[in-house]
Design a protein around this motif. Structure first.
Motif, short mmCIF file in Angstrom:
data_model
loop_
_atom_site.label_atom_id
_atom_site.label_comp_id
_atom_site.label_asym_id
_atom_site.label_seq_id
_atom_site.Cartn_x
_atom_site.Cartn_y
_atom_site.Cartn_z
N ILE A 12 -69.61 -17.80 98.77
CA ILE A 12 -70.00 -16.43 98.42
C ILE A 12 -68.85 -15.63 97.82
CG2 ILE A 12 -71.80 -16.35 100.18
CD1 ILE A 12 -69.85 -14.54 101.84
N LEU A 13 -67.63 -16.15 97.94
CA LEU A 13 -66.45 -15.42 97.46
C LEU A 13 -65.76 -16.21 96.37
CD1 LEU A 13 -64.66 -12.83 98.30
CD2 LEU A 13 -63.16 -14.51 99.38
N GLY A 14 -65.51 -15.56 95.22
CA GLY A 14 -64.88 -16.23 94.09
C GLY A 14 -63.38 -16.15 94.11
N HIS A 15 -62.75 -16.79 93.11
CA HIS A 15 -61.29 -16.77 93.01
C HIS A 15 -60.76 -15.36 92.77
CE1 HIS A 15 -61.02 -21.08 93.18
NE2 HIS A 15 -61.79 -21.23 92.12
N ASP A 16 -61.63 -14.47 92.30
CA ASP A 16 -61.21 -13.09 92.07
C ASP A 16 -61.27 -12.25 93.34
OD1 ASP A 16 -63.93 -12.97 92.41
OD2 ASP A 16 -64.36 -11.87 90.56
N GLY A 17 -61.67 -12.88 94.45
CA GLY A 17 -61.75 -12.16 95.71
C GLY A 17 -62.96 -11.26 95.84
N LYS A 18 -63.96 -11.49 94.99
CA LYS A 18 -65.14 -10.64 94.98
C LYS A 18 -66.40 -11.38 95.44
CE LYS A 18 -62.91 -7.14 93.11
NZ LYS A 18 -62.64 -5.91 93.89
N ILE A 19 -67.25 -10.65 96.14
CA ILE A 19 -68.60 -11.11 96.47
C ILE A 19 -69.53 -10.37 95.52
CG2 ILE A 19 -70.37 -11.28 98.26
CD1 ILE A 19 -68.12 -10.98 100.34
N SER A 20 -70.42 -11.08 94.84
CA SER A 20 -71.26 -10.44 93.83
C SER A 20 -72.21 -9.42 94.44
CB SER A 20 -72.09 -11.50 93.07
OG SER A 20 -73.15 -11.98 93.88
N ASP A 21 -72.61 -8.44 93.64
CA ASP A 21 -73.53 -7.41 94.10
C ASP A 21 -74.85 -8.03 94.55
OD1 ASP A 21 -71.68 -5.46 93.55
OD2 ASP A 21 -72.53 -4.93 91.59
N ARG A 22 -75.30 -9.06 93.83
CA ARG A 22 -76.57 -9.70 94.19
C ARG A 22 -76.48 -10.37 95.56
NH1 ARG A 22 -79.91 -14.19 90.54
NH2 ARG A 22 -81.74 -14.31 91.93
N THR A 23 -75.36 -11.01 95.83
CA THR A 23 -75.18 -11.66 97.13
C THR A 23 -75.09 -10.63 98.25
OG1 THR A 23 -74.05 -13.53 96.08
CG2 THR A 23 -73.69 -13.22 98.44
N ILE A 24 -74.40 -9.54 98.00
CA ILE A 24 -74.32 -8.45 98.99
C ILE A 24 -75.70 -7.92 99.30
CG2 ILE A 24 -73.51 -6.08 99.37
CD1 ILE A 24 -70.98 -6.87 97.74
N ARG A 25 -76.51 -7.71 98.27
CA ARG A 25 -77.87 -7.20 98.49
C ARG A 25 -78.70 -8.19 99.32
NH1 ARG A 25 -77.40 -5.64 93.01
NH2 ARG A 25 -78.64 -7.44 92.35
N ALA A 26 -78.52 -9.49 99.03
CA ALA A 26 -79.28 -10.51 99.76
C ALA A 26 -78.92 -10.51 101.24
CB ALA A 26 -79.04 -11.88 99.14
N PHE A 27 -77.64 -10.39 101.56
CA PHE A 27 -77.23 -10.35 102.97
C PHE A 27 -77.74 -9.08 103.66
CE2 PHE A 27 -73.68 -13.42 101.89
CZ PHE A 27 -74.18 -14.44 102.67
N HIS A 28 -77.70 -7.96 102.96
CA HIS A 28 -78.21 -6.73 103.54
C HIS A 28 -79.71 -6.84 103.80
CE1 HIS A 28 -74.69 -4.03 101.95
NE2 HIS A 28 -74.35 -4.80 102.96
N ALA A 29 -80.42 -7.51 102.89
CA ALA A 29 -81.86 -7.70 103.07
C ALA A 29 -82.14 -8.58 104.29
CB ALA A 29 -82.46 -8.33 101.82
N CYS A 30 -81.28 -9.56 104.53
CA CYS A 30 -81.43 -10.38 105.73
C CYS A 30 -81.30 -9.53 106.98
CB CYS A 30 -80.38 -11.49 105.74
SG CYS A 30 -80.71 -12.87 104.62
N ARG A 31 -80.29 -8.69 107.01
CA ARG A 31 -80.09 -7.81 108.16
C ARG A 31 -81.32 -6.93 108.40
NH1 ARG A 31 -74.73 -6.06 106.19
NH2 ARG A 31 -73.10 -7.33 107.14
N GLU A 32 -81.82 -6.36 107.30
CA GLU A 32 -82.97 -5.46 107.41
C GLU A 32 -84.20 -6.20 107.91
OE1 GLU A 32 -83.20 -3.88 103.50
OE2 GLU A 32 -81.34 -2.71 103.70
#
Length: 269
Positions: A12-32
């Protein structure tokens, strides 16, 4: 799907140290949706900032390939599996006899110890925090070593693992997760991501059949096999892909997010 267990780097984390917005939304949706989230990583507790700052995660993280269960909110270890000094030093001697160029480091519950030359980059932040010195000088019997590291610059990652793993199997569990660096990660025998994840899931009353896991490297293999649905990234190591029951799309295509979106949509039907 009651629990999602995800590796971090390369998953989920790239060499740039970033997690994509789409992946963040997907994890938040799981929580919800009431799905539990746990991250299962080779990283030590001190390298979990992306989860806090980008995902807002404050729950449990299984660190150091299963050797540490960490409470992000409380910033403390809930459980740990610690290597004895004798095992560390004996493993070091064996590895050095096989690969004389090998250099070593040790991750403890309170810090990091590394030998001179272990890190080549003279501008590394670690070198400003830690003074390199032989492990025999800096480690004491009171240091709780949760991960012992060996690096060689004369061999490939897979070949290094193949020649060292059987030689030290009586002392440590050995794996690797760096795609281009021959860096071995060693912990207490019998400890890996799957073992600790299984214990964590059981504490929540969740069976393996209800766990969806994601990973991309050899240190994820046991976890991917254990989970009811283990997804290796299409961009991952061939052995991880072979071991997993299923494959997620390439990291660059937000593979984890694609799988989670589809599963959440199916649960809503």
């Amino acid at each position: 799907m009651r629990l999602v267990a995800s590796d971090i780097d390369g998953t989920i984390l790239g060499h740039d140290g970033k997690i994509s917005d789409r992946t963040i939304r997907a994890f938040h949706a799981c929580r919800e949706a009431g799905v539990e989230l746990v991250f299962v990583t080779g990283r030590p507790p001190r390298w979990l900032t992306p989860l806090q700052e980008q995902l807002g995660h404050s729950g449990t993280v299984i660190c150091s390939n299963g050797a540490v269960v960490w409470d992000l909110a409380a910033e403390k270890a809930l459980a740990s599996h610690v290597l004895g000094m004798d095992a560390v030093l004996e493993a070091r001697t064996i590895i050095k006899s096989i690969r004389p160029d090998a250099l070593f480091a040790a991750e403890t519950l309170t810090g990091f110890h590394l030998e001179p030359g272990f890190i080549e980059n003279a501008t590394s932040e670690l070198l400003s925090e830690v003074t390199p010195a032989p492990l025999r000088q800096t480690l004491t019997a009171d240091d709780a070593v949760v991960k012992f590291l060996a690096i060689s610059r004369s061999v490939s990652p897979d070949d290094f693992l193949a020649e060292i793993q059987p030689a030290v199997a009586h002392l440590v569990t050995t794996t690797h997760s760096a795609p281009r660096t021959a860096l071995l990660e060693m912990s207490v025998p019998g400890v890996n991501k799957a073992v600790t994840l299984a214990e964590y899931a059981a504490s929540l009353g969740i069976d393996a059949a209800d766990v969806v896991a994601f990973g991309d490297m050899p240190n994820d293999i046991e976890m991917l096999r254990w989970a009811g649905e283990g997804y290796a990234m299409a961009s991952g190591h061939p052995e991880a892909i072979s071991a997993a029951g299923q494959q997620a799309p390439h990291f660059d295509d937000d593979g984890v997010a694609q799988v989670l979106e589809a599963k959440l949509a199916a649960q809503r039907v």
